[in-house]
Design an enzyme around this catalytic site. Structure first.
Site, PDB file in Angstrom:
ATOM      1  N   CYS A   1      -6.724 -27.368   6.413  1.00  0.00           N
ATOM      2  CA  CYS A   1      -6.258 -26.730   5.182  1.00  0.00           C
ATOM      3  C   CYS A   1      -7.356 -26.822   4.128  1.00  0.00           C
ATOM      4  CB  CYS A   1      -4.999 -27.438   4.700  1.00  0.00           C
ATOM      5  SG  CYS A   1      -4.433 -26.947   3.055  1.00  0.00           S
TER       6      CYS A   1
ATOM      7  N   ASP B   1       8.592 -15.471  -6.219  1.00  0.00           N
ATOM      8  CA  ASP B   1       8.057 -16.777  -6.627  1.00  0.00           C
ATOM      9  C   ASP B   1       6.898 -17.199  -5.720  1.00  0.00           C
ATOM     10  OD1 ASP B   1      10.044 -17.398  -8.697  1.00  0.00           O
ATOM     11  OD2 ASP B   1      11.458 -17.524  -7.020  1.00  0.00           O
TER      12      ASP B   1
ATOM     13  N   GLY C   1     -14.506 -17.707   7.368  1.00  0.00           N
ATOM     14  CA  GLY C   1     -14.531 -17.155   8.715  1.00  0.00           C
ATOM     15  C   GLY C   1     -13.838 -18.074   9.705  1.00  0.00           C
TER      16      GLY C   1
ATOM     17  N   HIS D   1      -2.273 -18.307   1.162  1.00  0.00           N
ATOM     18  CA  HIS D   1      -3.262 -17.432   1.803  1.00  0.00           C
ATOM     19  C   HIS D   1      -3.650 -17.982   3.167  1.00  0.00           C
ATOM     20  CE1 HIS D   1      -4.636 -16.313  -2.554  1.00  0.00           C
ATOM     21  NE2 HIS D   1      -3.572 -15.627  -2.171  1.00  0.00           N
TER      22      HIS D   1
ATOM     23  N   ASP E   1      -6.451 -17.395   6.346  1.00  0.00           N
ATOM     24  CA  ASP E   1      -7.749 -16.788   6.631  1.00  0.00           C
ATOM     25  C   ASP E   1      -7.573 -15.764   7.756  1.00  0.00           C
ATOM     26  OD1 ASP E   1     -10.346 -16.083   7.194  1.00  0.00           O
ATOM     27  OD2 ASP E   1     -11.113 -18.126   7.248  1.00  0.00           O
TER      28      ASP E   1
ATOM     29  N   GLU F   1      -9.160 -16.089  11.461  1.00  0.00           N
ATOM     30  CA  GLU F   1      -8.769 -17.093  12.450  1.00  0.00           C
ATOM     31  C   GLU F   1      -8.032 -16.447  13.627  1.00  0.00           C
ATOM     32  OE1 GLU F   1      -9.752 -20.092  12.363  1.00  0.00           O
ATOM     33  OE2 GLU F   1     -10.498 -20.150  10.294  1.00  0.00           O
TER      34      GLU F   1
ATOM     35  N   HIS G   1       3.001 -26.258   6.788  1.00  0.00           N
ATOM     36  CA  HIS G   1       2.124 -27.116   5.984  1.00  0.00           C
ATOM     37  C   HIS G   1       1.883 -26.513   4.601  1.00  0.00           C
ATOM     38  CE1 HIS G   1      -1.459 -29.815   5.374  1.00  0.00           C
ATOM     39  NE2 HIS G   1      -1.835 -28.792   4.608  1.00  0.00           N
ATOM     40  N   GLU G   2       1.500 -25.241   4.546  1.00  0.00           N
ATOM     41  CA  GLU G   2       1.168 -24.613   3.263  1.00  0.00           C
ATOM     42  C   GLU G   2       2.388 -24.499   2.354  1.00  0.00           C
ATOM     43  OE1 GLU G   2      -1.809 -24.348   2.400  1.00  0.00           O
ATOM     44  OE2 GLU G   2      -2.661 -24.704   4.391  1.00  0.00           O
TER      45      GLU G   2
END
Length: 303
Positions: free
Chosen positions: A114, A199, A217, A234, A236, A239, A258-259
């Site tokens: 992360c 939200d 990248g 966001h 990537d 990936e 996780h995010e």
């Protein structure tokens, strides 16, 4: 609750599918080695080490250098500040604390992870800020997002939306991640009737995408969240994303879980089994919260 989320998923797919691209084309190059092998074994005794500025940049990105160190970050000097930063990183990562760039430390730094910084205010740090003790307390390893912002007490029903051609095949894993947090917290989540009012905004991005936290990248940074109240998440786009535990691929649901923890106010856990652990190797599948994750979210919002 599950039927409500299924209805939201159906409506969402009906709305966004005509505008979306296949995630099979989201990545286009192979990852490179993050750090050169000649750095293995480097220490303060070496004084100047070619390429050490890359290690400094990594540690600065994840919060191990203060702004006071800015003038030395671009040099290859292995100084006291770098040794201290490496020791902090090793301690947080449960590695041997030596201040030396040993093989294990560089391997840890090279893992996909992360993009949110590691230096948060933990329960133990609050209780022992002036004591030289282990940062664990009561068996807990969780921490809080670095700005300590949480959702207001009256804001327990959070809306979400997808932007920038979010791939339709990854909507379902994201919804499951929302469900997991909903089942273990006081929050509920629903699809925003208008994306402008959401939200939490979720998207796939590439490179420099306007939040001063550029992606790098394939490999390296997998995703990041801008924390509670801001609500942006966001991934990537470069990936090798998949839905499920597939070798050499990154599981979207695991990273999303996780995010979303960051979006609720949690920081990184020092417990490798926790969802909020910063690193995520390809093929790893984490779709259930651990006791550490649950204790962390309850420390923020109550049981």
């Amino acid at each position: 609750m599950a039927s409500k989320l299924c209805l939201q998923l159906f409506l969402l797919l009906a709305f966004i599918t005509p505008h979306l691209t296949s995630a099979r084309h989201l990545h286009n190059h192979k990852p490179s080695l993050l750090f050169p092998e000649h750095l293995i074994g480097s220490s303060k005794n070496d004084n100047i080490v070619e390429g050490i500025h890359k290690v400094k940049a990594y540690l600065q990105h994840y919060g191990y250098f203060s702004n006071e160190n800015a003038n030395t970050l671009s040099t290859d000097a292995f100084d006291d500040d770098l040794e201290s930063a490496i020791k902090s990183y090793q301690k947080f990562s449960k590695l041997k604390v030596s201040g030396v760039l040993d093989k294990e430390t560089l391997q840890q730094m090279s893992k996909p992870r992360c993009g949110v910084r590691d230096t948060f205010v933990s329960v133990a740090q609050q209780e022992h800020e002036n004591k030289n003790t282990n940062i664990e307390i009561g068996g807990s390893h969780y921490t809080f997002y670095f700005n300590n912002v949480t959702w207001p007490a009256e804001k327990k029903h959070l809306s979400y939306g997808f932007i920038h051609n979010y791939p339709p095949q990854f909507v379902d894993p994201l919804v499951r991640a929302f469900e997991t947090w909903e089942d273990n917290t006081k929050f509920s989540f629903f699809l925003a009737p208008r994306v402008q009012t959401a939200d939490i905004l979720v998207s796939f991005e590439r490179g420099d995408h306007g939040d001063y936290q550029a992606f790098d990248g394939e490999g390296g940074i997998l995703a990041h969240s801008l924390g509670a109240v801001d609500g942006r998440v966001h991934f990537d786009a470069d990936e090798p994303w998949e839905s499920g535990p597939i070798e050499d691929r990154v599981d979207l649901e695991s990273v999303a879980l996780h995010e979303l923890g960051h979006t609720l106010g949690l920081g990184h856990s020092r417990e490798p089994s926790a969802v909020m652990y910063a690193f995520m190797d390809p093929g790893v599948y984490k779709t259930h919260l651990t006791i550490d994750d649950i204790e962390g979210i309850r420390a923020l919002y109550g049981a």
